[in-house]
Design an enzyme around this catalytic site. Sequence first.
Site, PDB file in Angstrom:
ATOM      1  CG  ASP A  40      43.997  41.700  47.407  1.00  0.00           C
ATOM      2  OD1 ASP A  40      44.313  40.735  46.687  1.00  0.00           O
ATOM      3  OD2 ASP A  40      42.840  42.145  47.471  1.00  0.00           O
ATOM      4  CE  LYS A  41      44.454  41.673  40.004  1.00  0.00           C
ATOM      5  NZ  LYS A  41      43.329  42.527  39.572  1.00  0.00           N
ATOM      6  CB  THR A  42      40.895  42.033  43.127  1.00  0.00           C
ATOM      7  OG1 THR A  42      41.536  41.276  42.108  1.00  0.00           O
ATOM      8  CG2 THR A  42      39.487  42.382  42.694  1.00  0.00           C
ATOM      9  CG  PHE A  81      39.511  30.573  28.508  1.00  0.00           C
ATOM     10  CD1 PHE A  81      40.536  31.313  27.958  1.00  0.00           C
ATOM     11  CD2 PHE A  81      39.571  30.275  29.859  1.00  0.00           C
ATOM     12  CE1 PHE A  81      41.587  31.760  28.720  1.00  0.00           C
ATOM     13  CE2 PHE A  81      40.625  30.708  30.647  1.00  0.00           C
ATOM     14  CZ  PHE A  81      41.636  31.456  30.069  1.00  0.00           C
ATOM     15  CE  LYS A  94      35.219  36.647  24.279  1.00  0.00           C
ATOM     16  NZ  LYS A  94      34.193  37.517  24.878  1.00  0.00           N
ATOM     17  NE  ARG A 150      44.317  31.714  38.584  1.00  0.00           N
ATOM     18  CZ  ARG A 150      43.066  32.098  38.472  1.00  0.00           C
ATOM     19  NH1 ARG A 150      42.381  32.467  39.550  1.00  0.00           N
ATOM     20  NH2 ARG A 150      42.470  32.139  37.304  1.00  0.00           N
ATOM     21  CE  LYS A 157      46.118  37.137  48.673  1.00  0.00           C
ATOM     22  NZ  LYS A 157      45.027  38.129  48.623  1.00  0.00           N
ATOM     23  CG  ASP A 159      39.705  44.912  49.062  1.00  0.00           C
ATOM     24  OD1 ASP A 159      40.428  43.928  48.800  1.00  0.00           O
ATOM     25  OD2 ASP A 159      38.805  45.306  48.300  1.00  0.00           O
TER      26      ASP A 159
END
Length: 1206
Positions: A395-397, A540, A563, A790, A796, A816
């Site tokens: 996982d990343k986050t 956005f 921005k 995504r 997964k 986690d």
Amino acid sequence: MSFFGLDCMRKKEKEVERKIRANDREYNSSFRYATNSIKTSKYNPFTFLPLNLFEQFQRIANAYFLFLLILQVIPAISSLSWFTTVVPLVFVLSVTAAKDAIDDINRHRSDRKVNNRKVNVLINGKLISEKWMNVQVGDIIKLENNQFVTADLFLLSSSEPLNLVYIETAELDGETNLKVKQALTVTGDMGDNLEALAAFNGEVCCEPPNNRLDRFTGTLTFDTQKYSLDNERVLLRGCTLRNTDWCFGLVLFAGPETKLMQNCGKSTFKRTSIDRLMNVLVLFIFGLLALMCIILAVGNGIWENHAGSKFKAFLPREEKSTALSAFLTFWSYIIILNTVVPISLYVSMEVIRLGNSYYINWDRSMYHARTDTPAEARTTTLNEELGQIKYIFSDKTGTLTQNIMTFNKCSINGKSYGDVIDNSGQRLEITEEMTPVDFSFNRLADPKFLFYDHSLVEAVKLELPDVHAFFRLLALCHTVMAEEKKEGHLVYQAQSPDEGALVTAARNFGFVFRSRSPETVTIEEMGIQRSYELLAILDFNNVRKRMSVIVRNPEGKLTLYCKGADTIVYERLHPSCSELMKVTTEHLNEFAGEGLRTLVLAYKDLDEEYFAEWKQRHHESSVALEDREEKLEKLYEEIEKDMMLIGATSIEDKLQDGVAQTIEQLAKAEIKIWVLTGDKQETAENIGYSCNLLREEMNDVFIVAANSPEEVRQELRDARLKICPETEQDKLLIPEFILGNTPKVVQDENVNGEYGLVINGHSLAYALESNMELEFLRTACMCKTVICCRVTPLQKAQVVELVKKYKKAVTLAIGDGANDVSMIKAAHIGVGISGQEGMQAVLSSDFSFAQFRFLQRLLLVHGRWSYLRMCKFLRYFFYKNFTFTFVHFWYAFFCGFSAQTVYDEGFITLYNLVYTALPVLGMSLFDQDVSDRWSLEYPQLYVPGQLSQYFSKRAFMMCALHSCYSSLVLFFVPYAATYDTARDDGKDGADYQSFALITQTCLTVAVCVQLVLDLSYWTVVNHLFVWGSLGMFFILTFTMYTDGLFRLRPSSFAFIGTARNCLNQPNVWLTVALTALLCVLPVFAYRFFCSQISPTINEKVRYKVRPMKEPAPRPRRTRLTRRSTRRSGYAFSHAHGYGDLVTSGRFLRRHTPVRSMGLIPTGRSPGFKPTGRSAGYSPVGREQNPKQKVEPTSLQMFRAVKDSSF
């Protein structure tokens, strides 16, 4: 519930749609919906013994030993006592049962803890505190601030304006930023009126239970009206209520039918590669055993026909047919030769695994002091699998990153800020010892915010117009909400942590966002409060990649602030900005080289007349029934052009400590890392570059983001052909024959160069379909790094299952959050990080620790050692037992195939339990080829484990051949040495008992010498075990052959005086020395020859480090940066449509009095304090640390001068 306590519900028809009536338990119970009780345990007190024994006897070896025990109680065929089998069998079953019982007790405790949580349920018009397990579908429950959501709920009403609630979904998708849900007006009007809620009888018709976290469809029928329900009306189990006093909800799905539990994946019994190989080898050994017994039974039949009748003169016995004698002899030899698969093998394996598990638990190098979290081996049966990992799915986050955004650097009007420069003009590396900027002049500054470039705050104090404009834009152009719980303590609620970090930076530099209404934004500029009229938010989305606001300042001037991503904003700048663009681009490249996430800031002054006309067209387009989005997009494009460039920001998505170094080390160990994340593509790519998964040196990085199956297939095929143009479609699969099965295995293909693959969740859904999965897998396996963004929790798990299915490789999944549970359960090894997103991943994992960097030590040290030790143990164990057993086989040809044992019965019983048990255990628990530091210094040492070089079918056959040779030496050398020999006193020395004792002694010494050769690392314990066991052999031998024991039980201790009479002869000791030398000589010669001609990586490293007397160096920790022209992913990740909530006023909170936050938000340790360059912004709405008291400083001396250009 079945008899065995398994979670088997009564069979019912497959649910097509769900019908629920509020406050009507009788109606809802007719559908037999699941209750809210969860059950992960396997046993109960009544089913434990039969079910556990049933499971244990499914292991081939246990069933085999039970069969042997039955044979041994049959007098006609038994030549060994029954206790030689029953004692070790009961011991093995008891140890395994105790371990299973402890594991299940822990599962029961976990279930009980969750099921016994309390929640308020509306029953008969009153709120009653009920346990979670008693909540039913159709109940109305009340949740309060910081409570976990009990089940999947249809939101009815809340304490917030327009029935909004704020939830944190970290347990579901790993994102700690707040999300907004809103109830229908028709139900929201009930508020907290218990009478109205109790009278509510609405009927919900919705989809059946499923695992789609992002989708929900249903309808509510109430007062003859139908209302549409979607995901915005639903609160899912696993979420946490934040910043909302209370809310009421109707239970839609409970317990195992909730989307969280549906995504948890199926628990499977995990077995190591060695276990699976052992099953194959045990079947082979059974075949070998049967073959030997058949040969000996046939030999008995032949001998009975030719010599049996003559032998009756020496040994009178009852008459038997030749066939019956051969049949009984077959079973007798099954008992005698059963030591080819001794039950002590499995006992020893469990002890070794348990010991190596404790090493992981005790490892101080894997202890995280800040959170007081040690590493934990939660499963004790998978240690050696850690030494064979080929694919890591991460996982990343929260796993690679800390999910903390920090404002690090910026570029304003061509000047870069954020670096610390010394007197000689050299850039210094920022450390925690440096003195940060003093923000004491700002009473509203966030005390956790750290910045080290003092020149930026000086520029703010000098009132430089460009610098003020920069921070004014950051304070105005966003969708953040502000809450001031008490004077001077602001809490920002941002849907994206990036925005929160930027607004927090502006706050510290004197431009403090205070509050907003649907029409205004109030900020405090250097101590002066100013209110800007908010005229429009140009929101956005993934196509625009930018957001803008149009505001009127207190002086009446109209300005558009924007921005967004650099490539997008640059296209819309005024031509006069070309020189500034070049300088800013250089700064952006520099920021990108450090892996920072960048945004470009621009503004545009607007004419009142033009804006009034544009606003009218905007209103007409916003209410258009056809092509609304296209019309609005054209208007946005029209007004967002000819903007003036202000500068750029850079944000660091802080990696966990040591992530880049860990990934570098694992890559050297030939381990492939795939990142599976729910984040957007740009964020995932950026982190890939930050932690060196993706590098500029790669030949290419392929992006697969197609919207149809055909396009996905074509993009995958194009990537594969570019990587390896000569690849052929036909040479994709090879069959692998294992026990009659022919699973398809995708071959590894040779690739020149390094490539990366990034694929989004939409394309991955097509790629995982059965007709395309092999194309995807083949392309992905050619790449050094794969990033899937995504992706859903189920996807997964599907990716992991795909690699398991078609690759002959061991997989590891690490995460986690609850969104990683299915992946962790699907992989061969599951690792949970006890981080900020709760404990769901840890509870489902096999191993757990606090930081990703500990993974390299888990694999390269503990995993490699465990695998090496287990392989050495198996090779040696099979050698010593095959040698022991084959001597029986050769002896059968000299004892008339009578099933007589060549050894004393006491020796047979004690050989595996006493004489050879401890030395091999000592080797298996303490042996190491090189130290832990050298293991980390040379990750290449890990590669042989991936290739199963230490123990395989080939290694087993070599071991069997070595045993066959040794058994021939051990039988025929003593046989020749004692044949027709005389003792010193002239008496005959060739009796059976003397020969048996000499053979036993030769065998014990020979296997002991072999162990000495195999040991690489001697400890005091090894010396004690090896020489102690050898000494124990002689002590017990002399003890058991004494007169006293013979008198006690003559039948069991028949070798009276043999030790004294035999072991005092010099020729016996010469025989022992000769047999030991002959047994190990071929091994010694073979190893010496191989080390000279073709040394292994282990031998090369050991040869290299042997002369080094000083301690091994610590693993190299280099600063990894990338200098490139590739821009990092822009730091902008909130959802489309958030701006509409702001301008509509639906997002705004009513003013509430100060209240306690109750539970500690999120899974962070209460003592958690971010460190580093900046404390960063945490997106969860939580009480900030109290600001340190400082002397009040007037800000008027730093007051901003009104600049007409902004």
